[in-house]
Design a protein around this motif. Structure first.
Motif, PDB file in Angstrom:
ATOM      1  N   LYS A   7       0.905  -1.278   0.498  1.00 39.47           N
ATOM      2  CA  LYS A   7       0.116  -0.415   0.009  1.00 39.47           C
ATOM      3  C   LYS A   7       0.994   1.299   0.215  1.00 39.47           C
ATOM      4  O   LYS A   7       1.588   1.338   0.900  1.00 39.47           O
ATOM      5  CB  LYS A   7      -0.647   0.130   1.173  1.00 39.47           C
ATOM      6  CG  LYS A   7      -1.449   0.844   1.773  1.00 39.47           C
ATOM      7  CD  LYS A   7      -2.692   1.435   0.263  1.00 39.47           C
ATOM      8  CE  LYS A   7      -3.083   2.539   0.864  1.00 39.47           C
ATOM      9  NZ  LYS A   7      -3.976   2.656   2.204  1.00 39.47           N
ATOM     10  N   SER A   9       1.117   5.283   0.217  1.00 40.23           N
ATOM     11  CA  SER A   9       0.092   6.643  -0.159  1.00 40.23           C
ATOM     12  C   SER A   9       0.649   7.085  -0.888  1.00 40.23           C
ATOM     13  O   SER A   9       1.180   8.085  -1.738  1.00 40.23           O
ATOM     14  CB  SER A   9       0.333   7.352   1.075  1.00 40.23           C
ATOM     15  OG  SER A   9       1.864   8.200   1.201  1.00 40.23           O
ATOM     16  N   ASP A 136      -7.579   2.623   3.129  1.00 39.69           N
ATOM     17  CA  ASP A 136      -7.008   1.645   3.343  1.00 39.69           C
ATOM     18  C   ASP A 136      -7.980  -0.080   3.553  1.00 39.69           C
ATOM     19  O   ASP A 136      -7.273  -0.745   3.438  1.00 39.69           O
ATOM     20  CB  ASP A 136      -7.609   2.164   5.405  1.00 39.69           C
ATOM     21  CG  ASP A 136      -6.200   3.294   4.915  1.00 39.69           C
ATOM     22  OD1 ASP A 136      -5.408   2.928   4.607  1.00 39.69           O
ATOM     23  OD2 ASP A 136      -6.404   3.515   6.109  1.00 39.69           O
ATOM     24  N   THR A 139      -7.508  -1.982   0.312  1.00 36.93           N
ATOM     25  CA  THR A 139      -6.224  -2.507   0.726  1.00 36.93           C
ATOM     26  C   THR A 139      -6.406  -3.996   1.293  1.00 36.93           C
ATOM     27  O   THR A 139      -5.767  -5.367   0.869  1.00 36.93           O
ATOM     28  CB  THR A 139      -5.020  -1.885   1.259  1.00 36.93           C
ATOM     29  OG1 THR A 139      -5.003  -0.781   0.882  1.00 36.93           O
ATOM     30  CG2 THR A 139      -3.742  -2.502   1.573  1.00 36.93           C
ATOM     31  N   ILE A 151       0.661  -7.483   3.986  1.00 34.16           N
ATOM     32  CA  ILE A 151       0.426  -6.553   3.702  1.00 34.16           C
ATOM     33  C   ILE A 151       1.750  -5.378   4.191  1.00 34.16           C
ATOM     34  O   ILE A 151       2.199  -5.110   5.498  1.00 34.16           O
ATOM     35  CB  ILE A 151      -0.659  -5.414   4.112  1.00 34.16           C
ATOM     36  CG1 ILE A 151      -2.152  -5.942   3.711  1.00 34.16           C
ATOM     37  CG2 ILE A 151      -0.817  -4.136   3.930  1.00 34.16           C
ATOM     38  CD1 ILE A 151      -3.160  -5.918   4.506  1.00 34.16           C
ATOM     39  N   LEU A 153       2.821  -2.243   4.528  1.00 36.88           N
ATOM     40  CA  LEU A 153       1.773  -0.288   4.708  1.00 36.88           C
ATOM     41  C   LEU A 153       3.142   0.564   4.313  1.00 36.88           C
ATOM     42  O   LEU A 153       3.940   1.417   5.639  1.00 36.88           O
ATOM     43  CB  LEU A 153       1.684  -0.644   5.914  1.00 36.88           C
ATOM     44  CG  LEU A 153       0.432   0.725   5.503  1.00 36.88           C
ATOM     45  CD1 LEU A 153      -0.694   0.589   4.732  1.00 36.88           C
ATOM     46  CD2 LEU A 153      -0.302   0.436   7.488  1.00 36.88           C
ATOM     47  N   LYS A 155       4.750   4.268   4.567  1.00 37.39           N
ATOM     48  CA  LYS A 155       3.711   5.801   5.122  1.00 37.39           C
ATOM     49  C   LYS A 155       4.769   7.026   5.214  1.00 37.39           C
ATOM     50  O   LYS A 155       5.694   6.621   4.386  1.00 37.39           O
ATOM     51  CB  LYS A 155       3.583   5.379   6.663  1.00 37.39           C
ATOM     52  CG  LYS A 155       1.959   4.238   6.430  1.00 37.39           C
ATOM     53  CD  LYS A 155       1.464   3.578   8.017  1.00 37.39           C
ATOM     54  CE  LYS A 155       0.545   4.978   8.299  1.00 37.39           C
ATOM     55  NZ  LYS A 155      -0.275   4.557   7.807  1.00 37.39           N
ATOM     56  N   VAL A 190      -4.592   2.301  10.071  1.00 36.85           N
ATOM     57  CA  VAL A 190      -5.366   1.768   9.230  1.00 36.85           C
ATOM     58  C   VAL A 190      -7.161   2.487  10.036  1.00 36.85           C
ATOM     59  O   VAL A 190      -6.895   2.264  10.776  1.00 36.85           O
ATOM     60  CB  VAL A 190      -5.580   0.834   8.462  1.00 36.85           C
ATOM     61  CG1 VAL A 190      -4.109   0.244   7.713  1.00 36.85           C
ATOM     62  CG2 VAL A 190      -5.923  -0.188   9.302  1.00 36.85           C
ATOM     63  N   MET A 205       0.553  -7.041   9.259  1.00 36.46           N
ATOM     64  CA  MET A 205       1.047  -6.214   8.276  1.00 36.46           C
ATOM     65  C   MET A 205       2.187  -5.368   9.173  1.00 36.46           C
ATOM     66  O   MET A 205       2.709  -5.921   9.748  1.00 36.46           O
ATOM     67  CB  MET A 205       0.076  -4.275   8.858  1.00 36.46           C
ATOM     68  CG  MET A 205      -1.327  -4.665   7.930  1.00 36.46           C
ATOM     69  SD  MET A 205      -2.074  -2.955   8.295  1.00 36.46           S
ATOM     70  CE  MET A 205      -2.798  -3.274   9.850  1.00 36.46           C
ATOM     71  N   VAL A 207       4.502  -2.187   8.994  1.00 36.33           N
ATOM     72  CA  VAL A 207       4.420  -0.874   8.726  1.00 36.33           C
ATOM     73  C   VAL A 207       5.666   0.033   8.583  1.00 36.33           C
ATOM     74  O   VAL A 207       6.224   0.266   9.754  1.00 36.33           O
ATOM     75  CB  VAL A 207       3.505   0.726   9.764  1.00 36.33           C
ATOM     76  CG1 VAL A 207       3.212   1.780   9.620  1.00 36.33           C
ATOM     77  CG2 VAL A 207       2.196  -0.820   9.789  1.00 36.33           C
TER      78      VAL A 207
END
Length: 232
Positions: A7, A9, A136, A139, A151, A153, A155, A190, A205, A207
């Motif tokens: 994912k 942004s 989110d 995803t 996932i 993520l 960011k 999320v 996830m 992150v």
């Protein structure tokens, strides 16, 4: 690790300009994803639309219409990033939950799985296709549907903190935290719908900060320095 969903942004892809696209940033992402694909990993991608549109900040537009604009922003992002990926030698496919003429293919689990097995990077554009659901949620939904293992993520900050590090210099970063604690503490990794989907379907996830060097590769190679969100 065989299959992941990344994912990104929209704001991260805009780089220092904060809007539109920053091509060096996107090329950097493309180079990292190519290394993953070349190693045999199956990669799918969801991109937010915040570099073009944040409908919830407008009180003058109907929420449904605002969300539809946001969905189209994600389609533009995926088409652009897909083409940058192709320029570095990747094969790609952009799928949407609604018909976009000849621009994209119509999403189905079978179509996505077939493309992934062929080594294509699959972009899931257009969110869930419905208003009131964020990227989110899209995803997590797509990750569950294609049976991704995790996932990734990416960011603008390098993990999950107990409060916003931009406002609180003494914010504590978690190396690992359960999705249940994320929900209980309302940490906003999320949104709530996506968090509950992760919990109920046991979707973990990782992150991390996109702008850190080789952050995508490091997230799957044992050099991970972000936050692991667990589901057990």
């Amino acid at each position: 690790m065989k299959r992941v969903l990344l994912k990104l942004s929209g704001e991260a892809l805009a780089g220092p300009k904060k809007t539109g696209f920053d091509e060096p940033t996107v090329l950097g992402v493309a180079g990292q994803v190519k290394q993953l694909v070349d190693s045999g990993m199956q990669v799918s991608i969801v991109i937010g639309g915040g570099n073009f549109w944040r409908g919830r900040s407008s009180e003058n537009i109907d929420r449904t219409k605002a969300d539809q604009i946001g969905m189209l922003a994600t389609v533009m992002n995926c088409i652009y990033v897909s083409e940058i990926f192709r320029s570095v030698g990747l094969d790609t496919e952009v799928l949407t939950p609604f018909v976009c003429g000849a621009f994209t293919g119509l999403f189905s689990k079978d179509r996505a799985n077939e493309a992934l097995k062929k080594g294509k990077v699959v972009f899931f554009a257009g969110g869930t296709g419905h208003p009131y659901f964020s990227t989110d949620t899209a995803t997590v939904l797509r990750a569950i549907e294609i049976e991704a293992e995790v996932i990734l993520l990416a960011k603008s900050i390098d993990g999950v903190y107990d409060c916003d590090p931009k406002d609180h210099p003494d914010a504590k970063k978690f190396e690992e935290i359960s999705i249940q604690e994320v929900i209980d503490r309302k940490l906003g990794v999320v949104d709530m719908t996506a968090s509950i989907l992760c919990m109920e379907n046991r979707m973990p996830m990782l992150v991390f900060g996109l702008n850190e060097e080789n952050s995508i590769i490091n997230s799957v190679s044992g050099k991970f320095s972000g936050t692991k969100v667990t589901v057990s």
